[in-house]
Design a protein around this motif. Structure first.
Motif, PDB file in Angstrom:
ATOM      1  N   ARG A  40      38.627  49.822  28.101  1.00 57.88           N
ATOM      2  CA  ARG A  40      39.631  51.249  27.914  1.00 57.88           C
ATOM      3  C   ARG A  40      40.288  51.204  28.523  1.00 57.88           C
ATOM      4  O   ARG A  40      41.344  51.939  28.798  1.00 57.88           O
ATOM      5  N   GLY A  41      40.271  49.904  29.683  1.00 53.79           N
ATOM      6  CA  GLY A  41      41.256  50.026  30.204  1.00 53.79           C
ATOM      7  C   GLY A  41      40.308  51.220  31.599  1.00 53.79           C
ATOM      8  O   GLY A  41      41.319  51.427  32.811  1.00 53.79           O
ATOM      9  N   GLU A  42      39.246  51.653  31.721  1.00 57.44           N
ATOM     10  CA  GLU A  42      38.766  52.766  32.779  1.00 57.44           C
ATOM     11  C   GLU A  42      38.506  51.367  33.828  1.00 57.44           C
ATOM     12  O   GLU A  42      37.766  50.867  33.751  1.00 57.44           O
ATOM     13  N   LYS A  43      37.911  52.853  34.832  1.00 51.09           N
ATOM     14  CA  LYS A  43      37.770  52.011  36.105  1.00 51.09           C
ATOM     15  C   LYS A  43      35.808  52.206  36.382  1.00 51.09           C
ATOM     16  O   LYS A  43      35.750  53.713  35.547  1.00 51.09           O
ATOM     17  N   VAL A  44      34.781  51.976  36.894  1.00 52.93           N
ATOM     18  CA  VAL A  44      33.780  51.778  36.017  1.00 52.93           C
ATOM     19  C   VAL A  44      32.853  52.305  37.602  1.00 52.93           C
ATOM     20  O   VAL A  44      33.393  51.070  38.652  1.00 52.93           O
ATOM     21  N   GLU A  45      32.528  53.057  38.605  1.00 56.49           N
ATOM     22  CA  GLU A  45      32.405  54.293  39.687  1.00 56.49           C
ATOM     23  C   GLU A  45      31.041  53.941  40.304  1.00 56.49           C
ATOM     24  O   GLU A  45      30.853  54.558  39.605  1.00 56.49           O
ATOM     25  N   LEU A  46      29.996  52.820  40.616  1.00 58.04           N
ATOM     26  CA  LEU A  46      28.872  53.526  41.112  1.00 58.04           C
ATOM     27  C   LEU A  46      28.352  53.824  42.208  1.00 58.04           C
ATOM     28  O   LEU A  46      28.479  52.811  43.180  1.00 58.04           O
ATOM     29  N   ARG A  47      28.661  54.659  42.977  1.00 59.91           N
ATOM     30  CA  ARG A  47      28.221  55.163  44.299  1.00 59.91           C
ATOM     31  C   ARG A  47      27.821  54.258  45.226  1.00 59.91           C
ATOM     32  O   ARG A  47      26.791  54.668  44.192  1.00 59.91           O
ATOM     33  N   GLY A  48      27.928  54.399  45.984  1.00 54.38           N
ATOM     34  CA  GLY A  48      27.051  52.592  46.648  1.00 54.38           C
ATOM     35  C   GLY A  48      26.529  51.687  46.525  1.00 54.38           C
ATOM     36  O   GLY A  48      25.756  50.556  47.267  1.00 54.38           O
ATOM     37  N   PHE A  49      27.407  51.586  45.372  1.00 49.40           N
ATOM     38  CA  PHE A  49      26.586  49.850  44.269  1.00 49.40           C
ATOM     39  C   PHE A  49      27.581  48.927  44.363  1.00 49.40           C
ATOM     40  O   PHE A  49      28.537  48.506  45.273  1.00 49.40           O
ATOM     41  N   GLY A  50      28.961  49.744  43.767  1.00 49.62           N
ATOM     42  CA  GLY A  50      30.333  49.262  43.609  1.00 49.62           C
ATOM     43  C   GLY A  50      31.016  49.735  42.530  1.00 49.62           C
ATOM     44  O   GLY A  50      30.631  50.698  41.869  1.00 49.62           O
ATOM     45  N   SER A  51      32.531  49.056  42.169  1.00 48.07           N
ATOM     46  CA  SER A  51      33.094  49.595  41.078  1.00 48.07           C
ATOM     47  C   SER A  51      33.781  48.451  40.728  1.00 48.07           C
ATOM     48  O   SER A  51      33.757  47.397  40.756  1.00 48.07           O
ATOM     49  N   PHE A  52      33.698  47.852  39.039  1.00 43.50           N
ATOM     50  CA  PHE A  52      34.401  47.468  38.187  1.00 43.50           C
ATOM     51  C   PHE A  52      35.946  47.839  37.717  1.00 43.50           C
ATOM     52  O   PHE A  52      35.553  49.309  37.747  1.00 43.50           O
ATOM     53  N   ARG A  53      36.284  47.189  37.868  1.00 45.32           N
ATOM     54  CA  ARG A  53      37.976  47.309  37.128  1.00 45.32           C
ATOM     55  C   ARG A  53      38.575  46.050  36.139  1.00 45.32           C
ATOM     56  O   ARG A  53      37.781  44.928  36.521  1.00 45.32           O
ATOM     57  N   ILE A  54      39.286  46.024  35.514  1.00 45.31           N
ATOM     58  CA  ILE A  54      40.426  45.166  35.030  1.00 45.31           C
ATOM     59  C   ILE A  54      41.488  44.822  35.627  1.00 45.31           C
ATOM     60  O   ILE A  54      42.317  45.848  36.137  1.00 45.31           O
ATOM     61  N   ARG A  55      41.223  43.586  36.051  1.00 41.30           N
ATOM     62  CA  ARG A  55      42.720  43.246  37.203  1.00 41.30           C
ATOM     63  C   ARG A  55      43.787  42.109  35.884  1.00 41.30           C
ATOM     64  O   ARG A  55      43.178  41.586  35.002  1.00 41.30           O
ATOM     65  N   ARG A  56      44.841  42.756  35.855  1.00 44.81           N
ATOM     66  CA  ARG A  56      45.344  41.285  35.092  1.00 44.81           C
ATOM     67  C   ARG A  56      46.662  40.588  35.997  1.00 44.81           C
ATOM     68  O   ARG A  56      46.624  40.446  36.554  1.00 44.81           O
ATOM     69  N   ARG A  57      46.708  39.164  34.808  1.00 42.87           N
ATOM     70  CA  ARG A  57      46.803  38.539  35.709  1.00 42.87           C
ATOM     71  C   ARG A  57      47.719  37.874  34.940  1.00 42.87           C
ATOM     72  O   ARG A  57      47.956  37.871  33.234  1.00 42.87           O
ATOM     73  N   GLY A  58      49.193  37.936  35.677  1.00 45.11           N
ATOM     74  CA  GLY A  58      49.934  37.353  34.913  1.00 45.11           C
ATOM     75  C   GLY A  58      50.298  36.081  34.013  1.00 45.11           C
ATOM     76  O   GLY A  58      50.004  34.953  34.102  1.00 45.11           O
ATOM     77  N   GLU A  59      51.853  35.593  33.415  1.00 43.17           N
ATOM     78  CA  GLU A  59      51.751  34.661  32.475  1.00 43.17           C
ATOM     79  C   GLU A  59      51.965  33.309  33.493  1.00 43.17           C
ATOM     80  O   GLU A  59      52.794  33.560  34.403  1.00 43.17           O
ATOM     81  N   ARG A  60      51.765  32.074  33.457  1.00 44.38           N
ATOM     82  CA  ARG A  60      51.929  30.822  34.231  1.00 44.38           C
ATOM     83  C   ARG A  60      52.096  29.741  33.642  1.00 44.38           C
ATOM     84  O   ARG A  60      52.074  29.781  32.270  1.00 44.38           O
TER      85      ARG A  60
END
Length: 93
Positions: A40-60
């Motif tokens: 859904r495009g949300e960031k997931v943050e687990l304090r002390g452990f880390g965070s997950f998110r989506i990065r967008r790579r452009g076309e190439r």
């Protein structure tokens, strides 16, 4: 050595005195929740452990390594994990 999902389920079952089947459901709900939030495009943050998110790579433009031909690579979304402060400190010891 590699920790698998089954290993994680076993550890949770032992530490929490849950039956293995319930521990497996707990792990699956957590993983499904993380995947759902990221999709859904949300960031997931687990304090002390880390965070997950989506990065967008452009076309190439890339190259086919076998033939050397130019290939269009479309844009895509890549999952990214950033370790938290506590995890980084534990890994440095």
């Amino acid at each position: 050595m590699t920790m698998t999902k089954a290993d994680l389920v076993e550890m949770i079952a032992e530490r929490s005195d849950l039956p293995r089947k319930q521990a497996d459901e707990v792990v699956q709900v957590i993983l499904d929740s993380i995947i759902g939030a990221l999709s859904r495009g949300e960031k997931v943050e687990l304090r002390g452990f880390g965070s997950f998110r989506i990065r967008r790579r452009g076309e190439r433009n890339g190259r086919n390594p076998k033939t050397g031909d130019r290939v269009h690579v479309p844009p895509k979304r890549i999952p990214y994990f950033k370790p938290g402060k506590h995890l980084r400190e534990e890994l440095l010891q």
